[in-house]
Every structure is written in C-alpha cells, then in structure tokens.
Write a protein that holds these residues in place. Structure first.
Motif, PDB file in Angstrom:
ATOM      1  N   VAL A  91       0.961  -1.245  -0.020  1.00 28.69           N
ATOM      2  CA  VAL A  91       0.123   0.016   0.093  1.00 28.69           C
ATOM      3  C   VAL A  91       0.914   1.411   0.045  1.00 28.69           C
ATOM      4  O   VAL A  91       1.638   1.292   0.811  1.00 28.69           O
ATOM      5  CB  VAL A  91      -0.871   0.019   1.260  1.00 28.69           C
ATOM      6  CG1 VAL A  91      -1.734   1.327   1.385  1.00 28.69           C
ATOM      7  CG2 VAL A  91      -1.864  -1.240   1.367  1.00 28.69           C
ATOM      8  N   TYR A  92       0.760   2.065  -1.023  1.00 27.85           N
ATOM      9  CA  TYR A  92       1.554   3.472  -1.079  1.00 27.85           C
ATOM     10  C   TYR A  92       0.461   4.394  -0.980  1.00 27.85           C
ATOM     11  O   TYR A  92      -0.352   4.781  -1.726  1.00 27.85           O
ATOM     12  CB  TYR A  92       2.455   3.293  -2.263  1.00 27.85           C
ATOM     13  CG  TYR A  92       3.152   4.485  -2.352  1.00 27.85           C
ATOM     14  CD1 TYR A  92       4.486   4.469  -1.928  1.00 27.85           C
ATOM     15  CD2 TYR A  92       2.814   5.760  -3.080  1.00 27.85           C
ATOM     16  CE1 TYR A  92       5.431   5.595  -2.158  1.00 27.85           C
ATOM     17  CE2 TYR A  92       3.576   6.732  -3.574  1.00 27.85           C
ATOM     18  CZ  TYR A  92       5.020   6.384  -2.637  1.00 27.85           C
ATOM     19  OH  TYR A  92       5.800   7.789  -3.028  1.00 27.85           O
ATOM     20  N   LEU A  93       0.798   5.368  -0.069  1.00 28.79           N
ATOM     21  CA  LEU A  93       0.206   6.625   0.317  1.00 28.79           C
ATOM     22  C   LEU A  93       1.082   7.836  -0.038  1.00 28.79           C
ATOM     23  O   LEU A  93       2.142   8.088   0.615  1.00 28.79           O
ATOM     24  CB  LEU A  93      -0.559   6.827   1.556  1.00 28.79           C
ATOM     25  CG  LEU A  93      -1.279   8.015   1.829  1.00 28.79           C
ATOM     26  CD1 LEU A  93      -2.799   7.920   1.024  1.00 28.79           C
ATOM     27  CD2 LEU A  93      -1.570   7.619   3.360  1.00 28.79           C
ATOM     28  N   SER A  94       0.546   8.895  -1.038  1.00 26.03           N
ATOM     29  CA  SER A  94       1.465  10.096  -1.102  1.00 26.03           C
ATOM     30  C   SER A  94       0.509  11.297  -0.914  1.00 26.03           C
ATOM     31  O   SER A  94      -0.686  11.446  -1.236  1.00 26.03           O
ATOM     32  CB  SER A  94       1.944  10.218  -2.684  1.00 26.03           C
ATOM     33  OG  SER A  94       2.315  11.414  -2.878  1.00 26.03           O
ATOM     34  N   LEU A  95       0.918  11.919   0.011  1.00 27.14           N
ATOM     35  CA  LEU A  95       0.081  13.343   0.730  1.00 27.14           C
ATOM     36  C   LEU A  95       0.710  14.493  -0.064  1.00 27.14           C
ATOM     37  O   LEU A  95       1.998  14.743   0.143  1.00 27.14           O
ATOM     38  CB  LEU A  95      -0.050  13.378   2.067  1.00 27.14           C
ATOM     39  CG  LEU A  95      -0.413  12.047   2.780  1.00 27.14           C
ATOM     40  CD1 LEU A  95      -0.408  12.036   4.256  1.00 27.14           C
ATOM     41  CD2 LEU A  95      -1.957  11.804   2.218  1.00 27.14           C
ATOM     42  N   ARG A  96      -0.157  15.400  -0.428  1.00 27.72           N
ATOM     43  CA  ARG A  96       0.351  16.530  -1.307  1.00 27.72           C
ATOM     44  C   ARG A  96      -0.410  17.502  -0.745  1.00 27.72           C
ATOM     45  O   ARG A  96      -1.573  17.858  -0.360  1.00 27.72           O
ATOM     46  CB  ARG A  96      -0.018  16.525  -2.791  1.00 27.72           C
ATOM     47  CG  ARG A  96       0.697  15.399  -3.259  1.00 27.72           C
ATOM     48  CD  ARG A  96       0.524  14.797  -4.716  1.00 27.72           C
ATOM     49  NE  ARG A  96       1.268  14.055  -5.467  1.00 27.72           N
ATOM     50  CZ  ARG A  96       2.542  14.048  -5.994  1.00 27.72           C
ATOM     51  NH1 ARG A  96       3.008  15.402  -6.074  1.00 27.72           N
ATOM     52  NH2 ARG A  96       3.293  12.930  -6.322  1.00 27.72           N
ATOM     53  N   VAL A  97       0.186  19.035  -0.876  1.00 29.75           N
ATOM     54  CA  VAL A  97      -0.138  20.350  -0.737  1.00 29.75           C
ATOM     55  C   VAL A  97       0.034  21.263  -1.759  1.00 29.75           C
ATOM     56  O   VAL A  97       1.121  21.184  -2.099  1.00 29.75           O
ATOM     57  CB  VAL A  97       0.388  20.795   0.764  1.00 29.75           C
ATOM     58  CG1 VAL A  97      -0.266  22.229   0.869  1.00 29.75           C
ATOM     59  CG2 VAL A  97      -0.061  20.001   2.021  1.00 29.75           C
ATOM     60  N   PHE A  98      -0.989  21.762  -2.339  1.00 28.45           N
ATOM     61  CA  PHE A  98      -0.726  22.469  -3.527  1.00 28.45           C
ATOM     62  C   PHE A  98      -0.060  21.728  -4.614  1.00 28.45           C
ATOM     63  O   PHE A  98       0.733  22.314  -5.237  1.00 28.45           O
ATOM     64  CB  PHE A  98      -0.115  23.898  -3.164  1.00 28.45           C
ATOM     65  CG  PHE A  98      -0.895  24.664  -2.044  1.00 28.45           C
ATOM     66  CD1 PHE A  98      -1.928  25.116  -2.351  1.00 28.45           C
ATOM     67  CD2 PHE A  98      -0.051  25.001  -0.894  1.00 28.45           C
ATOM     68  CE1 PHE A  98      -2.830  26.078  -1.320  1.00 28.45           C
ATOM     69  CE2 PHE A  98      -0.880  25.642   0.203  1.00 28.45           C
ATOM     70  CZ  PHE A  98      -2.089  26.195  -0.064  1.00 28.45           C
ATOM     71  N   GLY A  99      -0.267  20.351  -4.710  1.00 26.84           N
ATOM     72  CA  GLY A  99       0.200  19.587  -5.910  1.00 26.84           C
ATOM     73  C   GLY A  99       1.711  19.258  -5.457  1.00 26.84           C
ATOM     74  O   GLY A  99       2.233  18.403  -6.209  1.00 26.84           O
ATOM     75  N   MET A 100       2.215  19.676  -4.391  1.00 25.00           N
ATOM     76  CA  MET A 100       3.488  19.270  -4.033  1.00 25.00           C
ATOM     77  C   MET A 100       3.637  18.299  -2.677  1.00 25.00           C
ATOM     78  O   MET A 100       3.044  18.241  -1.942  1.00 25.00           O
ATOM     79  CB  MET A 100       4.267  20.416  -3.667  1.00 25.00           C
ATOM     80  CG  MET A 100       5.806  20.141  -2.916  1.00 25.00           C
ATOM     81  SD  MET A 100       6.569  21.664  -2.335  1.00 25.00           S
ATOM     82  CE  MET A 100       6.619  22.654  -3.541  1.00 25.00           C
ATOM     83  N   GLU A 101       4.489  17.219  -3.223  1.00 25.40           N
ATOM     84  CA  GLU A 101       4.467  16.002  -2.138  1.00 25.40           C
ATOM     85  C   GLU A 101       5.041  16.372  -0.809  1.00 25.40           C
ATOM     86  O   GLU A 101       6.227  16.835  -0.926  1.00 25.40           O
ATOM     87  CB  GLU A 101       4.944  14.754  -2.644  1.00 25.40           C
ATOM     88  CG  GLU A 101       5.076  13.662  -1.641  1.00 25.40           C
ATOM     89  CD  GLU A 101       5.716  12.360  -2.365  1.00 25.40           C
ATOM     90  OE1 GLU A 101       5.024  11.237  -2.438  1.00 25.40           O
ATOM     91  OE2 GLU A 101       6.875  12.112  -2.462  1.00 25.40           O
ATOM     92  N   VAL A 102       4.350  16.384   0.360  1.00 26.67           N
ATOM     93  CA  VAL A 102       5.036  16.651   1.666  1.00 26.67           C
ATOM     94  C   VAL A 102       5.540  15.493   2.291  1.00 26.67           C
ATOM     95  O   VAL A 102       6.115  15.411   3.403  1.00 26.67           O
ATOM     96  CB  VAL A 102       4.169  17.462   2.448  1.00 26.67           C
ATOM     97  CG1 VAL A 102       4.012  18.980   1.694  1.00 26.67           C
ATOM     98  CG2 VAL A 102       2.686  16.907   2.588  1.00 26.67           C
ATOM     99  N   ALA A 103       4.574  14.124   2.025  1.00 27.59           N
ATOM    100  CA  ALA A 103       4.903  13.113   2.933  1.00 27.59           C
ATOM    101  C   ALA A 103       4.546  12.025   2.232  1.00 27.59           C
ATOM    102  O   ALA A 103       3.542  11.916   1.242  1.00 27.59           O
ATOM    103  CB  ALA A 103       4.371  13.180   4.398  1.00 27.59           C
TER     104      ALA A 103
END
Length: 293
Positions: A103-115
């Motif tokens: 399972v892979y989770l990518s979190l983004r803010v304003f299109g930029m990955e932060v975590a």
C-alpha cells in the motif's frame, strides 16, 4: 505556503501505526456516483425483518458476501484525507495498492508531495520532505506482532469483510447472527485478546460497520456507506472511523476518487531510499508531525 496547518493531520493519520498495522489508513472510500450493490436473494425473511435468520441461511449469505468480492491485481486513485476531530482539515494525495503486497500513500499540498508512506508485508517506509528525513522499519517492530496482513488492510480500505491473518472468513468458523435488517460476522479466532465484528446490511449485502474491541482501550469503529459497483465488485463509497484514547476522541474519513481509479494497469507506487535525507526512527517523525517535539 502554510504547510504547517496540515502537519497534525498527517501525523494523526500515521500515529496508529505504532499500535496496529495500517490503522492510520482505516479504509475510507468515496465516489460521487452512488449506485448500490444488487440485493442478494434473501428469501422470505423480508416479510418479518425482526425474525432471526437460520444458521444455514447465514452460512449461505457469508458465502455470497465473499463471492461478491471481485479479484484485482493493482489499483491507483486520488485520495482525500479528512480529520474531523480534533480540529478540522483535509489533505489530498494519491494511493496505490498491489494486491497482497503493498500500500503506497502520497500526501500533497498545492500539488507538492510533503509526505509518503509505503507498507509491505515485512516493512514500513515513511518520508517527510519538509525536514528531509525518512524511516525504514519492520512491520513487526511497529505493530507489536499484530497479525494483520496487507490483504487485510486493503480489504479494510475497500469496505470488505476479512479475517485477520487468513484468506477466507468461511475458514474461520465465524459466529453468525442476525435478522432481515442486519447480520453480524464475528471470526472465531481473535489474536491478543482482540475482538472484532462486522455488521452487514441484510437486504443489500453491503458492509455497514466494523467494531474492534482492544484490551485496556476504547473500541475502534469504522462505518461504511455509499456503496458503488465497480469493475472489481462493490466498494464502499464512504468510510468514517472513530478511535478514542483516555484524553481524546479522534474521528475522520478518507475519500477515494473511484471515477479516476485505474484497476489492473500496473501503476503501483515504489519505494527507493531518498538521496541526502537523514534516516530517523519512525517515532521521531510521528512526534514531529503531531506537534509533540
């Protein structure tokens, strides 16, 4: 860009990993188009919804429940995490899964990955870009030996009943009870004094709720709704969770954009050790994201 307002959400979504594998991604799925699964052939008990179902009928319904879950190899789709309490905020990203493997989770803010976070059968990897730090630890170290498999986690996220550490609920000698309104599935084996039970809507055959009883802790509840029929069977359109400690009640949900889901296309996230990042313990990142540093 005010990234810091999102950090508590990221952290609280990850904190559960310290106690249960992937409880932080307690399945939460949404679609904009609501279409329910066709009701199973339930017989005449609809005439009296309070009448108890026979053991034979319940066993048949359990088989129908699992038979309705279509097979899949991999999937990738957009995701939105929402924290309702404490506070109130949301963050977007994407999730990809390879059946039974990752399972892979990518979190983004304003299109930029932060975590980002990746879990396999034996390892957990986490990356926090704003501080250029990461961790890589074993599942057994982070979970305390809790026997949840990657397949279990994936079923949890899609709104499917499952048996901890097993392939089929039918092999677990489940305790089945219910009537024309709803029925419950309680697996016969629960490790480490943990008890869990699924509640199914009788007319539709859709999963309504998962309740988990933990030793010396308050119950965890996951509620499913807004089911949609997909290429791989019924998927919960919306999943909400509630988990409590002695000091705080946490609640939230996770939405997956199933209209943009790509099933069996081989588009699965992969992990590679980041260059120039400092390796730390997972607990350090969790404290940092939770504001406890």
């Amino acid at each position: 860009m005010k990234f810091k307002r999102y950090l508590p959400l990221i952290g609280r979504c990850c904190v559960g990993l310290r106690f249960y594998p992937l409880i932080m991604v307690l399945a939460f799925v949404v679609v904009s188009c609501r279409s329910g699964r066709q009701a199973v052939d339930s017989g005449d008990y609809h005439q009296d919804s309070s009448a108890a179902l026979s053991p034979k009928r319940l066993k048949t319904m359990l088989g129908e429940l699992e038979a309705g879950y279509g097979n899949w190899e991999d999937v990738r789709m957009p995701v939105t995490l929402r924290l309702k309490n404490p506070g109130g905020m949301s963050i977007n990203g994407s999730m990809s899964m390879k059946r039974g493997e990752s399972v892979y989770l990518s979190l983004r803010v304003f299109g930029m990955e932060v975590a980002s976070l990746m879990v396999t059968q034996d390892s957990v990897f986490g990356l926090y870009k704003l501080k250029k730090i990461y961790f890589a630890e074993s599942v057994s170290d982070m979970s305390g030996g809790f026997p949840m498999t990657v397949s279990n986690v994936q079923d949890l996220m899609l709104g499917r009943a499952f048996a901890l550490g097993a392939v089929s609920l039918e092999d677990m000698k489940c305790d089945l009870r219910g009537n024309g309104r709803e029925w419950t599935v309680k697996p016969g084996y629960s490790p480490k004094d943990i008890s869990y039970e699924f509640t199914v809507d009788t007319p539709t055959g859709n999963l309504e709720r998962l309740s988990v009883e933990l030793p010396s802790r308050k119950p965890i509840t996951v509620e499913y709704s807004d089911f949609s029929t997909t290429d791989v069977g019924p998927v919960a359109g919306k999943t909400e969770f509630t988990a409590s400690t002695s000091k705080i009640v946490m609640s939230g949900e996770m939405e997956l954009n199933l209209r943009k889901a790509e099933w069996n296309k081989g588009k699965v996230g992969k992990w590679s050790e980041p260059y120039g990042y400092k390796r730390v313990r997972a607990s350090e990142i969790l404290k940092m994201l939770s504001g406890k540093h």
